[in-house]
Design a protein around this motif. Structure first.
Motif, PDB file in Angstrom:
ATOM      1  N   LYS A  89       0.823  -1.216   0.000  1.00 27.81           N
ATOM      2  CA  LYS A  89       0.000   0.000   0.000  1.00 27.81           C
ATOM      3  C   LYS A  89       0.853   1.260   0.000  1.00 27.81           C
ATOM      4  O   LYS A  89       0.504   2.260  -0.642  1.00 27.81           O
ATOM      5  CB  LYS A  89      -0.938   0.003   1.216  1.00 27.81           C
ATOM      6  CG  LYS A  89      -1.858  -1.198   1.312  1.00 27.81           C
ATOM      7  CD  LYS A  89      -2.688  -1.399   0.057  1.00 27.81           C
ATOM      8  CE  LYS A  89      -3.757  -2.468   0.239  1.00 27.81           C
ATOM      9  NZ  LYS A  89      -3.204  -3.806   0.574  1.00 27.81           N
ATOM     10  N   THR A  90       1.984   1.218   0.695  1.00 27.64           N
ATOM     11  CA  THR A  90       2.885   2.376   0.684  1.00 27.64           C
ATOM     12  C   THR A  90       3.466   2.579  -0.706  1.00 27.64           C
ATOM     13  O   THR A  90       3.592   3.722  -1.180  1.00 27.64           O
ATOM     14  CB  THR A  90       4.021   2.187   1.706  1.00 27.64           C
ATOM     15  OG1 THR A  90       3.464   2.005   3.009  1.00 27.64           O
ATOM     16  CG2 THR A  90       4.936   3.403   1.728  1.00 27.64           C
ATOM     17  N   THR A  93       0.764   4.207  -2.812  1.00 26.04           N
ATOM     18  CA  THR A  93       0.549   5.615  -2.436  1.00 26.04           C
ATOM     19  C   THR A  93       1.699   6.492  -2.891  1.00 26.04           C
ATOM     20  O   THR A  93       1.494   7.550  -3.504  1.00 26.04           O
ATOM     21  CB  THR A  93       0.367   5.725  -0.910  1.00 26.04           C
ATOM     22  OG1 THR A  93      -0.679   4.846  -0.492  1.00 26.04           O
ATOM     23  CG2 THR A  93       0.005   7.142  -0.514  1.00 26.04           C
ATOM     24  N   ILE A 139      -7.225   8.478   0.228  1.00 27.13           N
ATOM     25  CA  ILE A 139      -5.773   8.491   0.418  1.00 27.13           C
ATOM     26  C   ILE A 139      -5.057   8.674  -0.916  1.00 27.13           C
ATOM     27  O   ILE A 139      -4.089   9.439  -1.020  1.00 27.13           O
ATOM     28  CB  ILE A 139      -5.322   7.192   1.113  1.00 27.13           C
ATOM     29  CG1 ILE A 139      -5.831   7.176   2.558  1.00 27.13           C
ATOM     30  CG2 ILE A 139      -3.807   7.050   1.082  1.00 27.13           C
ATOM     31  CD1 ILE A 139      -5.627   5.857   3.275  1.00 27.13           C
ATOM     32  N   LEU A 140      -5.526   7.990  -1.947  1.00 28.29           N
ATOM     33  CA  LEU A 140      -4.885   8.126  -3.259  1.00 28.29           C
ATOM     34  C   LEU A 140      -5.154   9.504  -3.865  1.00 28.29           C
ATOM     35  O   LEU A 140      -4.308  10.050  -4.573  1.00 28.29           O
ATOM     36  CB  LEU A 140      -5.382   7.018  -4.188  1.00 28.29           C
ATOM     37  CG  LEU A 140      -4.923   5.601  -3.812  1.00 28.29           C
ATOM     38  CD1 LEU A 140      -5.501   4.580  -4.778  1.00 28.29           C
ATOM     39  CD2 LEU A 140      -3.396   5.515  -3.806  1.00 28.29           C
ATOM     40  N   ALA A 143      -2.712  11.692  -2.279  1.00 27.06           N
ATOM     41  CA  ALA A 143      -1.391  11.454  -2.860  1.00 27.06           C
ATOM     42  C   ALA A 143      -1.248  12.151  -4.217  1.00 27.06           C
ATOM     43  O   ALA A 143      -0.197  12.716  -4.534  1.00 27.06           O
ATOM     44  CB  ALA A 143      -1.145   9.951  -3.013  1.00 27.06           C
ATOM     45  N   TRP A 268      -3.673   0.667   4.698  1.00 25.51           N
ATOM     46  CA  TRP A 268      -3.812   1.909   3.946  1.00 25.51           C
ATOM     47  C   TRP A 268      -3.501   3.106   4.834  1.00 25.51           C
ATOM     48  O   TRP A 268      -2.872   4.082   4.409  1.00 25.51           O
ATOM     49  CB  TRP A 268      -5.224   2.039   3.380  1.00 25.51           C
ATOM     50  CG  TRP A 268      -5.442   1.293   2.097  1.00 25.51           C
ATOM     51  CD1 TRP A 268      -6.154   0.159   1.923  1.00 25.51           C
ATOM     52  CD2 TRP A 268      -4.910   1.645   0.810  1.00 25.51           C
ATOM     53  NE1 TRP A 268      -6.115  -0.235   0.597  1.00 25.51           N
ATOM     54  CE2 TRP A 268      -5.359   0.665  -0.107  1.00 25.51           C
ATOM     55  CE3 TRP A 268      -4.109   2.682   0.343  1.00 25.51           C
ATOM     56  CZ2 TRP A 268      -5.018   0.702  -1.457  1.00 25.51           C
ATOM     57  CZ3 TRP A 268      -3.778   2.720  -1.008  1.00 25.51           C
ATOM     58  CH2 TRP A 268      -4.230   1.736  -1.890  1.00 25.51           C
ATOM     59  N   PHE A 272      -0.537   5.865   4.464  1.00 22.84           N
ATOM     60  CA  PHE A 272      -0.833   7.293   4.514  1.00 22.84           C
ATOM     61  C   PHE A 272       0.088   8.006   5.500  1.00 22.84           C
ATOM     62  O   PHE A 272       0.654   9.064   5.207  1.00 22.84           O
ATOM     63  CB  PHE A 272      -2.303   7.469   4.905  1.00 22.84           C
ATOM     64  CG  PHE A 272      -2.774   8.896   4.966  1.00 22.84           C
ATOM     65  CD1 PHE A 272      -2.452   9.797   3.970  1.00 22.84           C
ATOM     66  CD2 PHE A 272      -3.557   9.328   6.022  1.00 22.84           C
ATOM     67  CE1 PHE A 272      -2.890  11.117   4.028  1.00 22.84           C
ATOM     68  CE2 PHE A 272      -4.012  10.640   6.089  1.00 22.84           C
ATOM     69  CZ  PHE A 272      -3.665  11.533   5.088  1.00 22.84           C
ATOM     70  N   THR A 275       3.613   8.236   4.156  1.00 24.25           N
ATOM     71  CA  THR A 275       3.684   9.221   3.078  1.00 24.25           C
ATOM     72  C   THR A 275       3.750  10.637   3.627  1.00 24.25           C
ATOM     73  O   THR A 275       4.533  11.472   3.165  1.00 24.25           O
ATOM     74  CB  THR A 275       2.476   9.079   2.131  1.00 24.25           C
ATOM     75  OG1 THR A 275       2.465   7.755   1.582  1.00 24.25           O
ATOM     76  CG2 THR A 275       2.552  10.088   0.986  1.00 24.25           C
TER      77      THR A 275
END
Length: 295
Positions: A89-90, A93, A139-140, A143, A268, A272, A275
């Motif tokens: 997931k990282t 992102t 979240i995306l 990003a 997720w 986040f 990020t």
């Protein structure tokens, strides 16, 4: 220990650990709750061992009914967060951030558009921070807008100091690797004292930056001078250190989430949080490099 990172502070990734912290340091999800030092006594606040916490009904969590009776967890563990989930997931992102940044660079978007994207990213980040559950779409989206902002300011700083963005990327990677090493080797202690210090330092840092911005708006120039010259470099170094401290808090929360059976969707949220910390470190290093090349 509650993280000061707003992404994790409401999630329940916590252990009141006064000792050293490291990956795999605690009891793993699936061990009997009676053998878990965080399920009783001073550690009774562990949310994954409490019947009333929102994850207690997760059949893969530490607080499941079978584990409360001292039995083993179900062999099937597809519903729990794992390190692989966090890494995947990282990667998604951060990949979104990089693609959006590359597009903003290639299109030579105006600085105004970049700062507009930064405001949108901030709003989306705040919404996600206060949501009860992580939203991959949100979240995306964060990003993507954050990437647009980074692409714009990266190209701007590249005009001031050629090659600064790539140097900042390498510096961010070095900070990430360094923090991970000192965390895993237990050189740093991520406990309540550490958390209180980071929170206090962050509040002071943000207040100084707000004051500097206000003086710059109403007085012109660089305000109080916190973003230029030798003082600007010193402030930038403090900013990088704060970002590194938040990375340590992120690692602690991820470790606890994996160890105590957080739902898989929480990966997720972990992505986040990482990020946010990495973007903070990158922008501070980018600013330092620009100052060094402009003096």
């Amino acid at each position: 220990m509650r993280s000061s990172n707003p992404v994790f502070s409401r999630r329940g990734f916590s252990r009141d650990n006064s000792g050293y912290a490291g990956f795999g340091a605690g009891a793993q999800a699936g061990a009997a709750s009676q053998g878990n030092p965080y399920a009783s006594g001073q550690y009774a606040g562990n949310p994954y061992a409490q019947p009333g916490n929102p994850y207690a009904t997760n059949p893969y969590a530490q607080g499941g009914p079978d584990l409360q009776q001292g039995q083993q967890a179900p062999a099937r563990a597809t519903g729990r967060m794992t390190i692989d989930d966090v890494v995947t997931k990282t990667g998604i992102t951060l990949g979104t951030v990089i693609v959006a940044a590359g597009a903003a660079w290639a299109l030579s978007l105006p600085v105004g558009v970049g700062f507009g994207a930064a405001i949108v990213a901030m709003v989306l980040g705040l919404i996600q921070s206060f949501k009860a559950k992580p939203s991959p779409a949100l979240i995306l989206a964060y990003a993507a807008f954050e990437g647009l902002f980074l692409g714009v300011i990266s190209k701007y700083y590249n005009g001031i100091a050629y090659g600064a963005p790539m140097q900042a990327v390498l510096g961010t990677m070095a900070v990430f690797a360094g923090v991970l090493i000192v965390y895993r080797t237990r050189i740093i202690r991520v406990d309540r004292r550490f958390t209180r210090f980071v929170i206090g330092a962050s509040i002071g840092f943000l207040l100084l930056m707000v004051a500097n911005s206000l003086f710059a708006v109403f007085g012109g120039g660089d305000g109080l001078g916190f973003r230029s010259g030798g003082l600007g470099i010193a402030v930038g170094v403090v900013g990088v250190l704060l970002g590194a401290a938040y990375l340590a808090l992120d690692f602690k929360q991820i470790e606890d989430g994996v160890a105590y059976g957080a739902p898989r969707e929480e990966s997720w949220l972990a992505a986040f949080g990482l990020t946010l910390s990495l973007v903070w470190i990158y922008t501070e290093i980018l600013r330092i490099i620009a100052i060094l090349n402009n003096d």
